[in-house]
Design a protein around this motif. Structure first.
Motif, PDB file in Angstrom:
ATOM      1  N   THR A  51       0.840  -1.193   0.000  1.00  0.00           N
ATOM      2  CA  THR A  51       0.000   0.000   0.000  1.00  0.00           C
ATOM      3  C   THR A  51       0.874   1.241   0.000  1.00  0.00           C
ATOM      4  O   THR A  51       1.786   1.358   0.827  1.00  0.00           O
ATOM      5  CB  THR A  51      -0.888   0.044   1.272  1.00  0.00           C
ATOM      6  N   ILE A  52       0.613   2.159  -0.922  1.00  0.00           N
ATOM      7  CA  ILE A  52       1.268   3.459  -0.871  1.00  0.00           C
ATOM      8  C   ILE A  52       0.499   4.299   0.141  1.00  0.00           C
ATOM      9  O   ILE A  52      -0.705   4.519  -0.004  1.00  0.00           O
ATOM     10  CB  ILE A  52       1.295   4.135  -2.255  1.00  0.00           C
ATOM     11  N   LEU A  53       1.198   4.750   1.173  1.00  0.00           N
ATOM     12  CA  LEU A  53       0.588   5.558   2.225  1.00  0.00           C
ATOM     13  C   LEU A  53       0.645   7.046   1.895  1.00  0.00           C
ATOM     14  O   LEU A  53      -0.295   7.784   2.185  1.00  0.00           O
ATOM     15  CB  LEU A  53       1.285   5.285   3.556  1.00  0.00           C
ATOM     16  N   ASP A  54       1.761   7.484   1.335  1.00  0.00           N
ATOM     17  CA  ASP A  54       1.950   8.885   0.936  1.00  0.00           C
ATOM     18  C   ASP A  54       2.739   8.920  -0.353  1.00  0.00           C
ATOM     19  O   ASP A  54       3.703   8.164  -0.513  1.00  0.00           O
ATOM     20  CB  ASP A  54       2.739   9.666   2.001  1.00  0.00           C
ATOM     21  N   LEU A  55       2.346   9.804  -1.250  1.00  0.00           N
ATOM     22  CA  LEU A  55       3.065  10.019  -2.501  1.00  0.00           C
ATOM     23  C   LEU A  55       3.131  11.519  -2.735  1.00  0.00           C
ATOM     24  O   LEU A  55       2.105  12.164  -2.963  1.00  0.00           O
ATOM     25  CB  LEU A  55       2.348   9.320  -3.662  1.00  0.00           C
ATOM     26  N   LEU A  56       4.332  12.061  -2.620  1.00  0.00           N
ATOM     27  CA  LEU A  56       4.553  13.488  -2.825  1.00  0.00           C
ATOM     28  C   LEU A  56       5.417  13.667  -4.064  1.00  0.00           C
ATOM     29  O   LEU A  56       6.453  13.015  -4.197  1.00  0.00           O
ATOM     30  CB  LEU A  56       5.259  14.094  -1.611  1.00  0.00           C
ATOM     31  N   ILE A  57       4.979  14.545  -4.951  1.00  0.00           N
ATOM     32  CA  ILE A  57       5.703  14.788  -6.192  1.00  0.00           C
ATOM     33  C   ILE A  57       6.006  16.278  -6.286  1.00  0.00           C
ATOM     34  O   ILE A  57       5.117  17.113  -6.106  1.00  0.00           O
ATOM     35  CB  ILE A  57       4.882  14.327  -7.412  1.00  0.00           C
ATOM     36  N   ASP A  58       7.263  16.566  -6.571  1.00  0.00           N
ATOM     37  CA  ASP A  58       7.705  17.947  -6.756  1.00  0.00           C
ATOM     38  C   ASP A  58       8.619  17.984  -7.968  1.00  0.00           C
ATOM     39  O   ASP A  58       9.799  17.616  -7.877  1.00  0.00           O
ATOM     40  CB  ASP A  58       8.426  18.456  -5.510  1.00  0.00           C
ATOM     41  N   GLY A  59       8.071  18.363  -9.102  1.00  0.00           N
ATOM     42  CA  GLY A  59       8.858  18.401 -10.329  1.00  0.00           C
ATOM     43  C   GLY A  59       9.339  17.013 -10.716  1.00  0.00           C
ATOM     44  O   GLY A  59       8.535  16.101 -10.896  1.00  0.00           O
ATOM     45  N   ASP A  60      10.664  16.837 -10.791  1.00  0.00           N
ATOM     46  CA  ASP A  60      11.240  15.555 -11.196  1.00  0.00           C
ATOM     47  C   ASP A  60      11.596  14.669 -10.005  1.00  0.00           C
ATOM     48  O   ASP A  60      12.295  13.673 -10.149  1.00  0.00           O
ATOM     49  CB  ASP A  60      12.464  15.777 -12.075  1.00  0.00           C
ATOM     50  N   LYS A  61      11.103  15.014  -8.812  1.00  0.00           N
ATOM     51  CA  LYS A  61      11.402  14.243  -7.609  1.00  0.00           C
ATOM     52  C   LYS A  61      10.113  13.779  -6.946  1.00  0.00           C
ATOM     53  O   LYS A  61       9.086  14.447  -7.023  1.00  0.00           O
ATOM     54  CB  LYS A  61      12.213  15.077  -6.626  1.00  0.00           C
ATOM     55  N   ALA A  62      10.204  12.613  -6.289  1.00  0.00           N
ATOM     56  CA  ALA A  62       9.046  12.065  -5.588  1.00  0.00           C
ATOM     57  C   ALA A  62       9.491  11.420  -4.282  1.00  0.00           C
ATOM     58  O   ALA A  62      10.608  10.905  -4.179  1.00  0.00           O
ATOM     59  CB  ALA A  62       8.335  11.038  -6.458  1.00  0.00           C
ATOM     60  N   GLU A 110       7.097  -0.517   7.186  1.00  0.00           N
ATOM     61  CA  GLU A 110       6.941   0.669   6.348  1.00  0.00           C
ATOM     62  C   GLU A 110       8.302   1.076   5.819  1.00  0.00           C
ATOM     63  O   GLU A 110       9.318   0.903   6.493  1.00  0.00           O
ATOM     64  CB  GLU A 110       6.325   1.822   7.132  1.00  0.00           C
ATOM     65  N   LEU A 111       8.305   1.630   4.620  1.00  0.00           N
ATOM     66  CA  LEU A 111       9.522   2.092   3.971  1.00  0.00           C
ATOM     67  C   LEU A 111       9.273   3.472   3.393  1.00  0.00           C
ATOM     68  O   LEU A 111       8.127   3.859   3.162  1.00  0.00           O
ATOM     69  CB  LEU A 111       9.935   1.144   2.846  1.00  0.00           C
ATOM     70  N   ALA A 112      10.356   4.182   3.125  1.00  0.00           N
ATOM     71  CA  ALA A 112      10.259   5.478   2.464  1.00  0.00           C
ATOM     72  C   ALA A 112      11.291   5.507   1.345  1.00  0.00           C
ATOM     73  O   ALA A 112      12.459   5.147   1.549  1.00  0.00           O
ATOM     74  CB  ALA A 112      10.514   6.617   3.443  1.00  0.00           C
ATOM     75  N   ASP A 113      10.854   5.908   0.165  1.00  0.00           N
ATOM     76  CA  ASP A 113      11.717   5.991  -1.005  1.00  0.00           C
ATOM     77  C   ASP A 113      11.738   7.419  -1.530  1.00  0.00           C
ATOM     78  O   ASP A 113      10.701   8.095  -1.551  1.00  0.00           O
ATOM     79  CB  ASP A 113      11.210   5.065  -2.112  1.00  0.00           C
ATOM     80  N   PHE A 114      12.911   7.837  -1.958  1.00  0.00           N
ATOM     81  CA  PHE A 114      13.089   9.147  -2.573  1.00  0.00           C
ATOM     82  C   PHE A 114      13.624   8.904  -3.971  1.00  0.00           C
ATOM     83  O   PHE A 114      14.677   8.283  -4.145  1.00  0.00           O
ATOM     84  CB  PHE A 114      14.030  10.014  -1.734  1.00  0.00           C
ATOM     85  N   ILE A 115      12.870   9.385  -4.957  1.00  0.00           N
ATOM     86  CA  ILE A 115      13.121   9.041  -6.356  1.00  0.00           C
ATOM     87  C   ILE A 115      13.338  10.314  -7.167  1.00  0.00           C
ATOM     88  O   ILE A 115      12.604  11.288  -7.017  1.00  0.00           O
ATOM     89  CB  ILE A 115      11.916   8.266  -6.931  1.00  0.00           C
ATOM     90  N   GLU A 116      14.346  10.269  -8.040  1.00  0.00           N
ATOM     91  CA  GLU A 116      14.572  11.365  -8.985  1.00  0.00           C
ATOM     92  C   GLU A 116      14.470  10.789 -10.395  1.00  0.00           C
ATOM     93  O   GLU A 116      15.066   9.750 -10.700  1.00  0.00           O
ATOM     94  CB  GLU A 116      15.939  12.000  -8.780  1.00  0.00           C
ATOM     95  N   ILE A 117      13.700  11.480 -11.231  1.00  0.00           N
ATOM     96  CA  ILE A 117      13.433  11.023 -12.593  1.00  0.00           C
ATOM     97  C   ILE A 117      13.953  12.069 -13.576  1.00  0.00           C
ATOM     98  O   ILE A 117      13.775  13.270 -13.371  1.00  0.00           O
ATOM     99  CB  ILE A 117      11.920  10.813 -12.803  1.00  0.00           C
ATOM    100  N   ALA A 118      14.599  11.597 -14.641  1.00  0.00           N
ATOM    101  CA  ALA A 118      15.036  12.479 -15.727  1.00  0.00           C
ATOM    102  C   ALA A 118      14.745  11.771 -17.045  1.00  0.00           C
ATOM    103  O   ALA A 118      15.032  10.574 -17.183  1.00  0.00           O
ATOM    104  CB  ALA A 118      16.517  12.806 -15.603  1.00  0.00           C
ATOM    105  N   ASP A 119      14.190  12.474 -17.991  1.00  0.00           N
ATOM    106  CA  ASP A 119      13.878  11.918 -19.311  1.00  0.00           C
ATOM    107  C   ASP A 119      13.076  10.617 -19.219  1.00  0.00           C
ATOM    108  O   ASP A 119      13.306   9.669 -19.970  1.00  0.00           O
ATOM    109  CB  ASP A 119      15.162  11.700 -20.117  1.00  0.00           C
ATOM    110  N   GLY A 120      12.150  10.565 -18.258  1.00  0.00           N
ATOM    111  CA  GLY A 120      11.267   9.421 -18.142  1.00  0.00           C
ATOM    112  C   GLY A 120      11.884   8.176 -17.530  1.00  0.00           C
ATOM    113  O   GLY A 120      11.313   7.095 -17.619  1.00  0.00           O
ATOM    114  N   LYS A 121      13.048   8.325 -16.883  1.00  0.00           N
ATOM    115  CA  LYS A 121      13.727   7.177 -16.261  1.00  0.00           C
ATOM    116  C   LYS A 121      14.210   7.565 -14.861  1.00  0.00           C
ATOM    117  O   LYS A 121      14.533   8.722 -14.596  1.00  0.00           O
ATOM    118  CB  LYS A 121      14.935   6.749 -17.088  1.00  0.00           C
TER     119      LYS A 121
END
Length: 129
Positions: free
Chosen positions: A73-84, A104-115
């Motif tokens: 289950t995704i509990l929180d999803l925050l998106i700010d530009g190319d970061k989530a 529970e886990l927390a992930d910090f993701i950065e996306i560029a050019d769809g990857k």
């Protein structure tokens, strides 16, 4: 990508991870991607960093082979530009020991050019004993 495209990408990414779909995961990561499981290598065998597409895929294959995820289950999803930032919960089956736990886990993701170019995962590394 706009916010809705980023959210769809992230949800598709997690669906692939839960299913262990290595082909879809491979398409999600950039060639220069970095995947980090945050923590101290002095205290946990899970704390690690993989760099480059091949390194990231090797780490993900190990995770898929070792950790079966259910009740995701995704509990929180925050998106700010190319970061989530994603906070999620799952039941984890440790394949090697047979142990099952909810965490529970927390992930910090950065996306560029769809990857994905950077992925940092925070989890309770003490659970891997």
């Amino acid at each position: 990508m706009d916010r809705s495209e980023t959210e769809a990408f992230i949800r598709k990414f997690y669906a692939a991870r839960i299913e262990g779909d290595m082909e879809a995961l491979g398409k999600a990561f950039a060639e220069n991607a970095k995947f980090q499981v945050a923590g101290s290598i002095d205290f946990s065998m899970l704390a690690t960093v993989a760099e480059g597409h091949d390194g990231v895929m090797g780490l993900l294959q190990t995770m898929v082979d070792s950790l079966a995820l259910e009740d995701f289950t995704i509990l929180d999803l925050l998106i700010d530009g190319d970061k989530a930032a994603v906070r999620w919960r799952a039941t984890v089956h440790l394949v090697t020991s047979g142990q099952t736990l909810s965490t529970e886990l927390a992930d910090f993701i950065e996306i560029a050019d769809g990857k994905v170019v950077a992925f940092i995962e925070f989890l309770d590394t003490a659970l891997a004993v």
